[in-house]
Design an enzyme around this catalytic site. Structure first.
Site, PDB file in Angstrom:
ATOM      1  N   LYS A  11      65.812 -51.806 -28.994  1.00 22.29           N
ATOM      2  CA  LYS A  11      64.681 -52.627 -29.694  1.00 22.29           C
ATOM      3  C   LYS A  11      63.924 -51.780 -30.684  1.00 22.29           C
ATOM      4  O   LYS A  11      64.118 -50.633 -30.936  1.00 22.29           O
ATOM      5  CB  LYS A  11      63.772 -53.038 -28.583  1.00 22.29           C
ATOM      6  CG  LYS A  11      64.552 -54.060 -27.476  1.00 22.29           C
ATOM      7  CD  LYS A  11      63.716 -54.646 -26.566  1.00 22.29           C
ATOM      8  CE  LYS A  11      64.237 -55.692 -25.422  1.00 22.29           C
ATOM      9  NZ  LYS A  11      63.346 -56.184 -24.476  1.00 22.29           N
ATOM     10  N   TYR A  51      66.317 -65.226 -26.901  1.00 25.93           N
ATOM     11  CA  TYR A  51      65.155 -65.574 -26.166  1.00 25.93           C
ATOM     12  C   TYR A  51      65.015 -66.875 -25.462  1.00 25.93           C
ATOM     13  O   TYR A  51      63.715 -67.459 -25.065  1.00 25.93           O
ATOM     14  CB  TYR A  51      64.148 -64.780 -26.331  1.00 25.93           C
ATOM     15  CG  TYR A  51      64.402 -63.037 -26.290  1.00 25.93           C
ATOM     16  CD1 TYR A  51      64.615 -62.611 -24.852  1.00 25.93           C
ATOM     17  CD2 TYR A  51      63.940 -62.174 -27.227  1.00 25.93           C
ATOM     18  CE1 TYR A  51      64.875 -61.171 -24.824  1.00 25.93           C
ATOM     19  CE2 TYR A  51      64.222 -60.985 -27.074  1.00 25.93           C
ATOM     20  CZ  TYR A  51      64.686 -60.264 -25.805  1.00 25.93           C
ATOM     21  OH  TYR A  51      64.992 -58.995 -25.717  1.00 25.93           O
ATOM     22  N   ASN A 114      59.611 -52.375 -24.229  1.00 30.18           N
ATOM     23  CA  ASN A 114      60.578 -51.822 -23.155  1.00 30.18           C
ATOM     24  C   ASN A 114      61.833 -51.270 -23.931  1.00 30.18           C
ATOM     25  O   ASN A 114      62.842 -51.263 -22.850  1.00 30.18           O
ATOM     26  CB  ASN A 114      60.650 -52.609 -21.909  1.00 30.18           C
ATOM     27  CG  ASN A 114      61.448 -54.195 -22.199  1.00 30.18           C
ATOM     28  OD1 ASN A 114      61.586 -54.317 -23.165  1.00 30.18           O
ATOM     29  ND2 ASN A 114      61.282 -54.974 -21.311  1.00 30.18           N
ATOM     30  N   HIS A 117      67.514 -53.918 -24.510  1.00 29.91           N
ATOM     31  CA  HIS A 117      68.008 -55.100 -23.696  1.00 29.91           C
ATOM     32  C   HIS A 117      69.342 -54.768 -23.343  1.00 29.91           C
ATOM     33  O   HIS A 117      70.124 -54.102 -23.948  1.00 29.91           O
ATOM     34  CB  HIS A 117      67.942 -56.117 -24.924  1.00 29.91           C
ATOM     35  CG  HIS A 117      69.008 -57.412 -24.660  1.00 29.91           C
ATOM     36  ND1 HIS A 117      68.579 -58.400 -23.721  1.00 29.91           N
ATOM     37  CD2 HIS A 117      70.408 -57.689 -24.682  1.00 29.91           C
ATOM     38  CE1 HIS A 117      69.366 -59.267 -23.280  1.00 29.91           C
ATOM     39  NE2 HIS A 117      70.490 -58.812 -24.152  1.00 29.91           N
ATOM     40  N   GLU A 128      76.795 -62.688 -26.580  1.00 33.95           N
ATOM     41  CA  GLU A 128      75.909 -61.936 -27.478  1.00 33.95           C
ATOM     42  C   GLU A 128      76.603 -61.088 -28.369  1.00 33.95           C
ATOM     43  O   GLU A 128      76.303 -60.919 -29.661  1.00 33.95           O
ATOM     44  CB  GLU A 128      74.875 -61.149 -26.607  1.00 33.95           C
ATOM     45  CG  GLU A 128      73.749 -62.154 -26.040  1.00 33.95           C
ATOM     46  CD  GLU A 128      72.957 -61.340 -24.675  1.00 33.95           C
ATOM     47  OE1 GLU A 128      71.987 -62.065 -24.372  1.00 33.95           O
ATOM     48  OE2 GLU A 128      73.294 -60.199 -24.343  1.00 33.95           O
TER      49      GLU A 128
HETATM   50  P1  DAT Z   1      65.145 -58.256 -19.083  1.00 32.40           P
HETATM   51  O1  DAT Z   1      64.817 -57.706 -20.554  1.00 32.40           O
HETATM   52  O2  DAT Z   1      64.740 -57.165 -18.341  1.00 32.40           O
HETATM   53  O3  DAT Z   1      66.342 -58.941 -19.034  1.00 32.40           O
HETATM   54  P2  DAT Z   1      63.766 -60.816 -19.216  1.00 32.40           P
HETATM   55  O4  DAT Z   1      65.218 -61.346 -19.544  1.00 32.40           O
HETATM   56  O5  DAT Z   1      63.255 -61.616 -18.197  1.00 32.40           O
HETATM   57  O6  DAT Z   1      63.910 -59.197 -19.045  1.00 32.40           O
HETATM   58  O7  DAT Z   1      62.637 -60.996 -20.508  1.00 32.40           O
HETATM   59  C1  DAT Z   1      63.405 -60.481 -21.825  1.00 32.40           C
HETATM   60  C2  DAT Z   1      62.170 -59.784 -22.487  1.00 32.40           C
HETATM   61  O8  DAT Z   1      61.069 -60.713 -22.478  1.00 32.40           O
HETATM   62  C3  DAT Z   1      61.574 -58.571 -21.603  1.00 32.40           C
HETATM   63  O9  DAT Z   1      62.655 -57.327 -22.031  1.00 32.40           O
HETATM   64  C4  DAT Z   1      60.235 -58.483 -22.260  1.00 32.40           C
HETATM   65  C5  DAT Z   1      59.733 -59.720 -22.637  1.00 32.40           C
HETATM   66  N1  DAT Z   1      59.143 -60.255 -21.263  1.00 32.40           N
HETATM   67  C6  DAT Z   1      59.674 -60.703 -20.090  1.00 32.40           C
HETATM   68  N2  DAT Z   1      58.492 -60.941 -19.263  1.00 32.40           N
HETATM   69  C7  DAT Z   1      57.385 -60.548 -20.074  1.00 32.40           C
HETATM   70  C8  DAT Z   1      55.922 -60.795 -19.664  1.00 32.40           C
HETATM   71  N3  DAT Z   1      55.541 -61.022 -18.496  1.00 32.40           N
HETATM   72  N4  DAT Z   1      55.200 -60.313 -20.596  1.00 32.40           N
HETATM   73  C9  DAT Z   1      55.488 -59.957 -21.922  1.00 32.40           C
HETATM   74  N5  DAT Z   1      56.960 -59.899 -22.155  1.00 32.40           N
HETATM   75  C10 DAT Z   1      57.664 -60.219 -21.254  1.00 32.40           C
HETATM   76 MG    MG Z   2      66.956 -60.736 -19.899  1.00 30.98          MG
END
Ligand code: DAT
Ligand code: MG
Length: 133
Positions: A11, A51, A114, A117, A128
């Site tokens: 990212k 997303y 974070n 991805h 993807e």
């Molecule tokens: P991951 O990236 O671990 O697969 P995800 O698919 O649930 O997690 O979410 C995608 C991204 O969205 C994640 O890397 C960061 C953001 N995100 C998820 N939950 C969040 C939250 N509660 N607050 C802020 N950003 C969030």
């Molecule tokens: Mg995810």
């Protein structure tokens, strides 16, 4: 054994902080094979598509702003069992809950920053990779 593939994206914060080499190294040291790589400025429409499952969440606008805030590194990686294994190497979504030794556990503090991805299923990985590389 069947060789699987996954999509890994560093990212904008990971690129900006100079963590590209460190993150690639972790996948290389594990024994996975890099099969595609590109530096990419993600357009807003593609970020929203990537997303789309989170589009109703309150943090969605800031997530899109973050992902489009600078170049990302798009990668395809290959290896046996790589989809769940890459998710393990990456660690929990919230870096404060990610175990030490994982990328997020070692290199990040905020869910909204974070650094990396990884696809959550082989089907999404294929899609993807197809869309970005
Ligand atoms: P991951 O990236 O671990 O697969 P995800 O698919 O649930 O997690 O979410 C995608 C991204 O969205 C994640 O890397 C960061 C953001 N995100 C998820 N939950 C969040 C939250 N509660 N607050 C802020 N950003 C969030
Ligand atoms: Mg995810």
């Amino acid at each position: 054994k069947q060789v699987d593939e996954t999509y890994i994206m560093i990212k904008p914060d990971g690129v900006q902080r100079g963590l590209v080499g460190e993150i690639i190294s972790r996948f290389e040291r594990k024994g996975f094979k890099l099969t595609g790589l590109k530096l990419f400025q993600c357009p807003k429409e593609l970020a929203e598509e990537h997303y789309k499952d989170l589009s109703s969440k309150p943090f969605f606008p800031s997530l899109i702003e973050y992902i489009t805030s600078g170049p990302v590194v798009c990668m395809a990686w290959e290896g046996v069992g790589i989809v769940p294994s890459a998710r393990k190497l990456i660690g929990a979504t919230n870096p404060l809950q990610a175990e030490p030794g994982t990328i997020r556990g070692d290199l990040a503090v905020q869910t909204g920053r974070n650094v990396v991805h990884g696809s959550d299923s082989p089907e999404n990985g294929k899609r993807e990779i197809g869309e970005r590389l």
